[in-house]
Design an enzyme around this catalytic site. Structure first.
Site, short mmCIF file in Angstrom:
data_model
loop_
_atom_site.label_atom_id
_atom_site.label_comp_id
_atom_site.label_asym_id
_atom_site.label_seq_id
_atom_site.Cartn_x
_atom_site.Cartn_y
_atom_site.Cartn_z
N GLU A 172 4.35 -6.54 0.45
CA GLU A 172 3.74 -6.79 -0.85
C GLU A 172 3.51 -5.49 -1.62
O GLU A 172 2.37 -5.11 -1.87
CB GLU A 172 2.41 -7.54 -0.67
CG GLU A 172 2.56 -8.92 -0.04
CD GLU A 172 1.24 -9.53 0.37
OE1 GLU A 172 0.21 -8.82 0.32
OE2 GLU A 172 1.22 -10.71 0.75
N PRO A 173 4.56 -4.78 -2.02
CA PRO A 173 4.36 -3.56 -2.81
C PRO A 173 3.98 -3.88 -4.25
O PRO A 173 4.44 -4.87 -4.83
CB PRO A 173 5.73 -2.89 -2.75
CG PRO A 173 6.69 -4.04 -2.60
CD PRO A 173 5.97 -5.07 -1.76
N ARG A 177 1.94 -0.96 -6.54
CA ARG A 177 1.91 0.39 -7.10
C ARG A 177 3.26 1.10 -6.97
O ARG A 177 3.70 1.80 -7.88
CB ARG A 177 0.83 1.19 -6.36
CG ARG A 177 0.61 2.59 -6.88
CD ARG A 177 -0.13 3.44 -5.85
NE ARG A 177 -1.23 2.74 -5.23
CZ ARG A 177 -2.51 2.90 -5.54
NH1 ARG A 177 -2.84 3.74 -6.50
NH2 ARG A 177 -3.45 2.24 -4.90
N GLY A 202 0.79 -1.23 0.00
CA GLY A 202 0.00 0.00 0.00
C GLY A 202 0.82 1.28 0.00
O GLY A 202 0.26 2.36 0.20
N ARG A 257 -9.70 4.67 -12.83
CA ARG A 257 -9.46 5.09 -11.45
C ARG A 257 -10.06 6.47 -11.13
O ARG A 257 -10.49 6.72 -10.01
CB ARG A 257 -7.96 5.11 -11.14
CG ARG A 257 -7.33 3.71 -11.11
CD ARG A 257 -5.93 3.76 -10.54
NE ARG A 257 -5.94 4.07 -9.11
CZ ARG A 257 -5.60 5.24 -8.60
NH1 ARG A 257 -5.20 6.23 -9.38
NH2 ARG A 257 -5.64 5.42 -7.30
N TYR A 305 -2.79 -0.37 -11.97
CA TYR A 305 -4.25 -0.44 -11.91
C TYR A 305 -4.96 0.19 -13.10
O TYR A 305 -6.18 0.27 -13.10
CB TYR A 305 -4.78 0.17 -10.60
CG TYR A 305 -4.28 -0.57 -9.40
CD1 TYR A 305 -4.75 -1.84 -9.08
CD2 TYR A 305 -3.28 -0.03 -8.59
CE1 TYR A 305 -4.27 -2.54 -7.99
CE2 TYR A 305 -2.79 -0.71 -7.49
CZ TYR A 305 -3.29 -1.97 -7.20
OH TYR A 305 -2.79 -2.66 -6.12
N CYS A 364 -19.52 7.37 -23.84
CA CYS A 364 -20.84 7.95 -23.58
C CYS A 364 -21.14 7.89 -22.09
O CYS A 364 -22.00 7.11 -21.65
CB CYS A 364 -21.91 7.20 -24.38
SG CYS A 364 -22.16 7.89 -26.00
N GLU A 365 -20.45 8.67 -21.33
CA GLU A 365 -20.56 8.67 -19.87
C GLU A 365 -20.05 10.01 -19.37
O GLU A 365 -18.92 10.41 -19.66
CB GLU A 365 -19.73 7.54 -19.27
CG GLU A 365 -19.93 7.30 -17.81
CD GLU A 365 -21.24 6.58 -17.53
OE1 GLU A 365 -21.86 6.93 -16.50
OE2 GLU A 365 -21.63 5.71 -18.32
#
Length: 485
Positions: free
Chosen positions: A307-308, A310, A265, A356, A417, A387-388
């Site tokens: 556990e990296p 990102r 994290g 994201r 991600y 279309c959003e």
């Protein structure tokens, strides 16, 4: 209309080193260059949108993180095992890079497991996460002798034990617990609350560990906890470690507990105001608190795991887009009778290649990639083509006010991600991923074509007559270039 944290840059061409891959520069004529290749050269060869991964950057960060943790925990007399969190971005080539840099691989589905194995990872160097591992996934993991399975719920104890016994294995397991520590982050990213799908409450750990130890086919290795994502500072890790070690010490009364996994994290910079904690500082602080807590309880310091994901791959990646339309929109200002202009710059990708912003209200930065400009900065919003109304890539940043259709723009810090969450909304194909190093580029994952999309549609009687790419090259003459080559 700019957010309070965003200031007008002195130079809207500037590349902040904190945001961009390590090899990023501007060429003599002002083009953004990564891995020795210009943005226009990459776009001409592979089309846009295009994910670009700086191999030098990714491998350097992996090595630096492993070295920092190994150094600091050796200082307090224990060993460290670093897992690359494959959910951030995984391909067979990424697996090879991580193994070469001395990391293990963390997977959380049968698909990620297959990619890790195809990339040459020994099963013994894999950890298997997931809150709902299927019986087939558990069976396959135990059959191949996976290094560790992280037990996420009471029901998995029996499932893993039965699978291991069926294959004549003694399966190493960790128990994922929630320490009650919540890193300060977006609520959708929080993964340590008791009221959430991951892990078990810390108070239940002794009972569940006893259940694990009751099975001859299971080998309990230790507790695991993950307190969140995109974390700055070490305070959350320090408090979580203290709580975990209190339970760890109690568990020693009934058997060995050789390991403690403190998760990942670690945050990165997405904007110029983000200030991630240097990894050396994080490693030193966490090592100090682990040593102090173990000394207070008069227990041996266990082996530690991290556990990296990102922090390794996020800043190593950028996404290249082509500008399609420029639209000034008049916006009424709150509590006044005035209006301001928001400049919408629409690109040929969007929430299909970067979800994201829509999912987490994530902030990103942007720069023109194919040239320099001495025009004044203009506040822009980079919009996608879907279309959003929520299809926004960069909510707010400054570009030179002469940004124009046909320009290339680059969004940094998209290595983590973005491809992992990519999708086919509006039937856009997912873009290719290329790695760059020393002036060369190679495809890690090919882009999807219209043929690929139609191949899954059982009602399609005939594909297109031309193998059109899901990506758009940087000039109209290259519009039908096949990005799969």
């Amino acid at each position: 209309m700019a957010p309070s944290w965003l200031t007008v840059p002195a130079d809207a061409n500037d590349l902040s080193p904190a945001l961009w891959p390590k090899t990023t520069t501007r060429s003599a004529d002002g083009e953004l260059t990564i891995g020795g290749l210009t943005a226009s050269a990459l776009a001409a060869e592979f089309g846009t949108p295009l994910y670009v991964i700086d191999e030098t950057d990714a491998r350097t960060r992996a090595r630096e993180i492993r070295t920092a943790f190994e150094t600091e925990f050796a200082r307090i007399g224990t060993a460290v095992r670093v897992y690359y969190a494959g959910k951030a971005f995984l391909s067979t080539e990424i697996v090879r890079w991580m193994l070469a840099e001395g990391l293990n691989i963390d997977v959380c589905t049968g698909g990620e497991l297959a990619v890790a194995l195809a990339g040459g990872a020994p099963a013994s160097r894999l950890g298997f996460h997931g809150n709902n591992k299927s019986l087939a996934e558990i069976d396959e993991a135990t059959r191949i002798g996976i290094g560790t399975i992280i037990i996420d719920s009471p029901i998995e104890i029996e499932r893993v034990a039965a699978a291991a016994a069926r294959h004549g294995k003694v399966q190493s397991v960790r128990l994922r617990v929630n320490s009650g520590v919540h890193a300060h982050t977006h609520s959708f990213l929080a993964t340590a609350h008791e009221d959430q799908k991951f892990g078990v409450v810390l108070e239940d750990a002794p009972r569940l560990v006893a259940a694990i130890r009751s099975h001859a086919s299971l080998d309990f290795r230790g507790l695991h906890c993950h307190i969140g994502s995109q974390i700055f500072g070490a305070d959350g890790f320090a408090e979580s470690a203290a709580r975990l070690l209190a339970v760890h010490a109690a568990l020693l009364a009934d058997g060995p507990v050789p390991e403690l996994n403190l998760g990942g994290g670690f945050g990165i910079a997405y904007t110029t105001v983000d200030t991630p904690t240097p990894i050396e500082e994080l490693a030193a602080r966490i090592a100090d608190i682990v040593a102090a807590e173990c000394a207070k309880r008069e227990i041996a310091i266990p082996a530690i795991a991290f556990e990296p994901g990102r922090a390794i791959i996020g800043s190593a990646g950028i996404t290249l887009y082509e500008v399609g339309t420029i639209k000034p929109v008049q916006v009424a200002q709150a509590d006044t009778d005035t209006q301001a202009t928001r400049l919408y710059v629409s690109v040929n990708g969007g929430m299909s290649d970067n979800a994201r912003t829509a999912l987490y209200e994530a902030d990103y930065s942007v720069r023109i990639a194919n040239r320099l400009s001495d025009a004044d900065p203009a506040l822009v919003r980079i919009a996608g083509k879907h279309c959003e109304s929520g299809d926004i890539v960069v909510d707010a940043d400054y570009l030179p006010n002469d940004v124009t259709p046909g320009d290339l723009v680059a969004v940094p810090a998209t290595g983590a991600y973005c491809w992992s969450l990519s999708n086919n909304y509006n039937h856009l194909g997912r873009p290719p991923v290329v790695a760059v190093v020393d002036g060369t580029a190679r495809i890690l994952i090919r882009g999807e074509t219209i043929d690929d999309l139609l191949a899954r549609d059982t009602g399609a009687t005939a594909g297109p007559t031309v193998s059109t790419s899901s990506t758009t090259a940087t000039s109209e003459t290259n519009e039908l270039k096949d990005s799969s080559r």
